[in-house]
Design an enzyme around this catalytic site. Sequence first.
Site, short mmCIF file in Angstrom:
data_model
loop_
_atom_site.label_atom_id
_atom_site.label_comp_id
_atom_site.label_asym_id
_atom_site.label_seq_id
_atom_site.Cartn_x
_atom_site.Cartn_y
_atom_site.Cartn_z
N SER A 103 40.02 43.07 43.72
CA SER A 103 40.54 44.34 43.25
C SER A 103 39.54 45.50 43.30
CB SER A 103 41.01 44.19 41.81
OG SER A 103 39.93 43.89 40.95
N SER A 120 37.09 39.43 42.54
CA SER A 120 37.33 40.85 42.77
C SER A 120 36.11 41.68 43.16
CB SER A 120 37.99 41.48 41.53
OG SER A 120 39.36 41.20 41.52
N LYS A 172 33.72 51.30 39.26
CA LYS A 172 35.13 50.90 39.29
C LYS A 172 35.85 51.57 38.12
CE LYS A 172 37.92 46.63 39.70
NZ LYS A 172 37.85 45.14 39.71
#
Lengths: 483, 474
Positions: free
Chosen positions: B153, B177, B78
């Site tokens: 996310s 997330s 990420k």
Amino acid sequence: MTTYETVIGLEVHVELATRTKLFCGCANEFGAEPNTHVCPVCLGLPGSLPVLNRTVVEFALLLGVALNFDVPPSSIFHRKNYFYPDMPKDFQVSQFDEPICVDGWIDVAGERIRIERAHMEEDTGKTTHMGGGGRIHDADYSLVDYNRAGIPLLEIVSRPDMGSAEQARGYVSELRAILATIGISDVKMEEGSMRVDANVSLRANSTDVLGTKVEIKNMNSLRSLGRAIDSEIERQSAMLDSEEVIIQETRHWDEVAGITHGMRSKEGSSDYRYFPEPDLVPVAPTDEMRKVARESVPELPAPKRERLISDWGIGSSDARVLVDDRALCAYAEAAVAAGGSGKDVTNWCTGEILGYLNEHGSTPEALILRPEGLAELVALLADDTLSRSLAKDVLEECLATPVMPREVVERRGLAQMNDEGELAALVDEVLGRNEDAIAQWKAGDEKARKKKRGFLMGELMKTSGSKGNPKVLNQLLDERLHD
Amino acid sequence: MTGAKTAVETAAAVRSGDRSARSVVEEALAAISSREEELHACNEVMADSARARAGAIDAAVAHGEDPGPLAGVPIALKDNLCVQGELTTCSSKILEGWRPPYTATVVERLLAAGAIPIAKTNLDEFAMGSSTENSAFGPTRNPHDMTRVPGGSSGGSAAAVSAGYVPLALGSDTGGSIRQPAAFCGVVGVKPTYGRVSRYGLIAFASSLDQIGPFATTVDDAALLLETIWGPDQMDSTSIPSQPDPIGAGSDVSGLRIGIIEELTDLEGIAPEVRASVERAASGLEGSGAHIERVSIPSCAYGLSAYYLIAPAEASSNLARYDGVRYGLRVDGADVAEMNAKTRAAGFGAEVKRRIMLGTYALSAGYYDAYYGQAQKVRTLIIGDFAQAYERFDVLLSPTAPTEAFKIGAKTADPLAMYMSDICTIPTNLAGHAAMSVPFGTGAEGLPIGVQVLAPALGESVMFTVARAVEGLR
Ligand SMILES: [Zn+2]
């Protein structure tokens, strides 16, 4: 005309003399090239996290013992949020309502000054405004040095227990001596390792309502602290006399002009949005850490002064001079330990030796004459081997070259003449060639007698090469004159 | 989806010399090339460094050395994890051009284990969002349906694993997330116990809630990745100091007490297929010998409100440093304050600004007690309620998300509707516990559904056991 009572509270920021910064491993060092002691943590780079320096907690615990604080089972860090370019994260990690030290006190000149709290926090970087006279609003640009960002500080907040500039100075002076003694800071006001802000308010003597408090900053010596407070008292008194309203604000001390200036700022309206720092865990000093702190606090200035006064028979002002100068005090104590009398050692240390140190910008540790040498010098004086005036000569030589006082005395033949027969012969000789003076002494009034006697004593000392024991000579002279 | 090998299989093949790491990397790069244009899962593909590392690993194997348990396994990160010298954006314009001078602890551990970081993946800006639509670089699409979101996310990481780019990815989970996009993309996603995985080098959203965790196609792969990255770290003060016990390979649930959280399963807004999946998983587990019961955790209902005070409050402070002074975007102004304001106005997206304002308000003098203080009390309450539940149950079950993946644009105009998609995942973050999502069943539109397995703090081992059993029921 109304008289006012002055109420002063002090906030003292002390930079701690740790090897590394508060939350990272960067060196805590004054005067390095800008931005060379920085890392992701103290630059507050995205993703970095603080890790508390254990030594800072240990120092806070020492402070806790020295200033009679309570140290609660645990304390926490908060974030103080505000934007400023020299603050890398745009918040300062500090302690808020749960500080490490609470409810302390020290005695200053017989008065107890209460200390509300002491808390740990990180220092900010340092901004230099270029152009426009160095002021932020007129500068062309600004440079920031983050070497200071993250340096550990302890902020020590007194209660408003002081009533005069003199008392405030006394408090800071005592605090500085204590901090130096426990060895947690350089405590140099001039270099900024000790920064003092003063909250000053006045109230009419007839009321017990506190006046509006004004904070004054930017004093970089004890002297300027005193001047700034006095100037502020004067300013506020004048305002109150003319019924002006004092506003709560922060004012800057201007050393050159000798006055305080109001700062253009939004102070008072600032909301720091404190909340517990989620990247750190509570600080809970163990019993072991507390024990170590209790056992490692050395003798503090106040008890030390008392001890010297009673053990050495010295005066309180000499005791203060000695104890305020840790190195000189250690030197004196070593000389006493080597056999010197405390009183004599103190006289030499606070007199000739301190004078020599100031003149040469030297330190006691660097003196060629070691404490054992001073002890020897003092002993030579005490057993009448050396006269006071020659002792100064001997000291001068011993401060300049590595030689012991006794050696100097022997090599230069400076030993005092103490033999009464020898001295009597000397007196006979000198009086023999000064019959005029004797006659004038006998004929003279008290004033003339005193003068002539002094002359004769001078001749005696001169003839003996300053070696004659003045006490014996005095006695012999009196005997002959009154014959 | 592509029938690609698992991380366990790939690492074994590379370590034994049966496969070269280079060929694994080339295959991953080819997979990325084939779909990235439509998916947009990646902010940056690190092809050169990945090839170089693959070469080094092959050389090590040739020399008879063991490159580690993740030898040659490509992994996506990420884009809020710092990798020295690589662009790290948080999918925000405000970090424009910033390359960290240091590497996150988890990435260091991956490298030490022989893994090959191959891409930085898209996310909702600063991890604030549930659909990856809040990225300054455009949304990521769900590999199962190009018209739908991958969740968020960590949508880029979930999509990268789901699309077969890589067998493993790392995400961060502040309120769901990792788990919610894992559910939407049909992969396994794990939010470990708070403090189990070092946050050093994870760009903070909400420090007391953030936790890094794995995405994988199988429960075993997720365990392998978690065991690689977890454990104490001196750089993170909130890191749990004890060494974790190995997760183990068990899937035997007989005798385990498993509770279905009523407040999260019977909630209005939970799609019937989602509820059915949870119930089907539960009865499957019952069939394998577990005791199943329903359990009420009343304070769960307040989790969302507490979360949307605590997380923005911390974020408002964490994101203050993006001021244009030291790195990233700078928009000049007449003085420092104006430069700060213009930089932040231009650099942050709407959702980030919304949360900074929410958080600033929640911490303001006079409101602190009513908002932030109150939210912390709810948090304490939730921890207490869960503690009670875990006296009676070994693990808990619930949906991971109320629905299957929604359409791109469906909730962008309605922040509250968007926030609701994290309602099942948020309580775990507030409690600091562990939870994971396991794909189980499909929704009305034929998209994947996730079942959430929740465990108490440090309960990863039993959580993985149950997750493996659920996986076995498919
Ligand atoms: Zn540093």
